[in-house]
Enzyme design. Structure first.
Site, PDB file in Angstrom:
ATOM      1  N   HIS A   1       3.355   1.885   2.155  1.00 58.77           N
ATOM      2  CA  HIS A   1       3.907   2.317   3.444  1.00 58.77           C
ATOM      3  C   HIS A   1       5.422   2.179   3.467  1.00 58.77           C
ATOM      4  O   HIS A   1       5.989   1.316   2.806  1.00 58.77           O
ATOM      5  CB  HIS A   1       3.228   1.614   4.636  1.00 58.77           C
TER       6      HIS A   1
ATOM      7  N   ASN B   1       0.825  -1.217   0.000  1.00 58.97           N
ATOM      8  CA  ASN B   1       0.000   0.000   0.000  1.00 58.97           C
ATOM      9  C   ASN B   1       0.858   1.266   0.000  1.00 58.97           C
ATOM     10  O   ASN B   1       0.342   2.366   0.166  1.00 58.97           O
ATOM     11  CB  ASN B   1      -0.942  -0.004   1.217  1.00 58.97           C
TER      12      ASN B   1
HETATM   13  C1  F6R Z   1       9.887  -3.149   8.166  1.00 57.69           C
HETATM   14  C2  F6R Z   1       9.081  -2.074   7.618  1.00 57.69           C
HETATM   15  C3  F6R Z   1       8.091  -2.290   6.540  1.00 57.69           C
HETATM   16  C4  F6R Z   1       8.551  -3.268   5.467  1.00 57.69           C
HETATM   17  C5  F6R Z   1       7.460  -3.429   4.401  1.00 57.69           C
HETATM   18  C6  F6R Z   1       7.851  -4.450   3.360  1.00 57.69           C
HETATM   19  O1  F6R Z   1      10.760  -2.667   9.180  1.00 57.69           O
HETATM   20  O2  F6R Z   1       9.218  -0.998   8.088  1.00 57.69           O
HETATM   21  O3  F6R Z   1       7.812  -1.041   5.953  1.00 57.69           O
HETATM   22  O4  F6R Z   1       9.726  -2.799   4.887  1.00 57.69           O
HETATM   23  O5  F6R Z   1       6.268  -3.843   5.005  1.00 57.69           O
HETATM   24  O6  F6R Z   1       7.925  -5.703   3.947  1.00 57.69           O
HETATM   25  P1  F6R Z   1       8.519  -6.963   3.165  1.00 57.69           P
HETATM   26  O7  F6R Z   1       9.961  -6.675   2.963  1.00 57.69           O
HETATM   27  O8  F6R Z   1       8.323  -8.115   4.096  1.00 57.69           O
HETATM   28  O9  F6R Z   1       7.756  -7.069   1.883  1.00 57.69           O
END
Ligand code: F6R
Length: 254
Positions: free
Chosen positions: A138, A136
Site C-alpha cells: 500500500h 502489502n
Molecule cells: C503513512 C502512510 C502509510 C505508510 C506505510 C509504511 O502516512 O500513508 O502508507 O507509509 O504504512 O509505514 P511505516 O513507515 O510505519 O512502515
C-alpha cells in the site's frame, strides 16, 4: 525509477532529507506531500536539524499529508495530524495554516474527499510526494484491491494494516478501521515521488513494486509508470532486489 542504496536507516533518512531540502531550496513555495509512520521519522529529524542550523526555510512551503484515520480529532495522540505536529511542524517555521491533512472527523466521506482533491488542485498539485510502503504494497492507505482508486477516498483498512498499526495503540480494538487517503491519481500527479523503505520486512515488497506486474493488488507498482520516482532504501530493504535485479540499483556496492 531511480533506486538508491544506503547502508542503514540513518543514511537513508539523510539522503531523503537531502532530496527534500533541494526541493525547498530550489522552490521555496513548494507543495510538500508528506507521510507518517516510522519510515519518515529520521528524515523529519534530519530536516529539523538543518532548519535549526539555519540551512532551511519552510516559511513559504505548503504541506499536504497523505492520509488520516477516520474518527480521530487533530488533538488525539494517535491521529496523523498530531503525529505531523509533534514530529515535524512544531520544530520548523512552516505556517500551520499552510499545512493540510484530511479531516478524520468529517463523517461525510464524499464531501471530505472532494474537498481534499480540490485543495490539492488549488495548490497547483504536489511538487514532491514522500511515501513509505506497506508490507502489502500500500501507498498512502491505498490498500491492495481490484482497481486503482483515483481521488481521495475512504478506505476500510485491511487486517494486515490494522495489525501493523497496532504497535502505535494500546489495544488492537483501538486501531481505527477506516481512513481517508489521497488516491493513486493524486500521488501519480505529484511532480516528483520519493519513496523510502528500510528493514528486511520490506525487502519482498520493494522487489515486487519495482519488478512485478503493475497491478492494483500491489498499489505501489503503479509508480513504475511515473517519470520522476526516487526510491531510497537501506541495504536490508534492497536485499531481495539486489539478488533479482541488481542493475536496477544505481549505486549497489560491488
Ligand atoms: C503513512 C502512510 C502509510 C505508510 C506505510 C509504511 O502516512 O500513508 O502508507 O507509509 O504504512 O509505514 P511505516 O513507515 O510505519 O512502515
Amino acid at each position: 525509477m531511480k533506486i538508491i542504496y544506503t547502508e542503514d536507516y540513518k543514511s537513508m533518512s539523510r539522503t531523503a532529507a537531502n532530496i527534500i531540502s533541494a526541493q525547498v531550496i530550489l522552490k521555496p513555495t513548494s507543495v510538500l506531500g508528506l507521510a507518517t509512520g516510522s519510515s519518515p521519522l529520521g528524515t523529519y529529524s534530519q530536516l529539523i536539524d538543518w532548519y535549526k542550523k539555519g540551512d532551511l526555510d519552510f516559511s513559504q512551503c505548503y504541506a499536504v499529508n497523505l492520509d488520516e484515520y477516520c474518527g480521530l480529532t487533530k488533538t488525539n495522540e494517535q491521529s496523523y495530524a498530531y503525529f505531523m505536529y509533534e514530529n515535524l511542524f512544531k520544530h520548523i517555521n512552516i505556517d500551520m495554516a499552510r499545512t493540510n491533512i484530511p479531516d478524520g472527523t468529517n463523517p461525510d466521506a464524499d464531501a471530505e474527499c472532494a474537498r481534499y482533491d480540490k485543495l490539492i488542485e488549488d495548490l497547483g498539485g504536489i511538487d514532491i510526494q514522500l511515501l513509505g510502503i506497506g508490507h502489502n504494497g500500500h501507498i498512502g492507505f491505498n490498500e491492495p484491491s481490484d482497481s486503482f482508486k483515483k481521488g481521495t477516498n475512504c478506505v476500510h483498512l485491511t487486517r494486515s494494516t490494522i495489525e501493523a498499526n497496532t504497535r502505535f495503540f494500546e489495544r488492537e480494538e483501538d486501531v481505527p478501521t477506516k481512513a481517508y487517503t489521497m488516491g493513486i491519481k493524486s500521488i501519480m500527479g505529484a511532480k516528483k515521488v520519493l519513496l523510502i523503505a528500510n528493514g528486511a520486512a520490506k525487502a519482498d515488497i520493494i522487489c515486487r513494486m519495482a519488478t512485478g506486474d503493475i497491478e492494483p493488488e500491489c498499489p505501489a507498482s503503479v509508480l513504475q509508470l511515473h517519470n520522476d520516482v526516487t526510491i531510497v532504501c537501506d541495504k536490508e530493504a534492497l536485499s531481495v532486489l539486489a539478488q533479482k535485479a541488481p542493475e536496477m540499483i544505481t549505486n549497489l556496492p560491488r
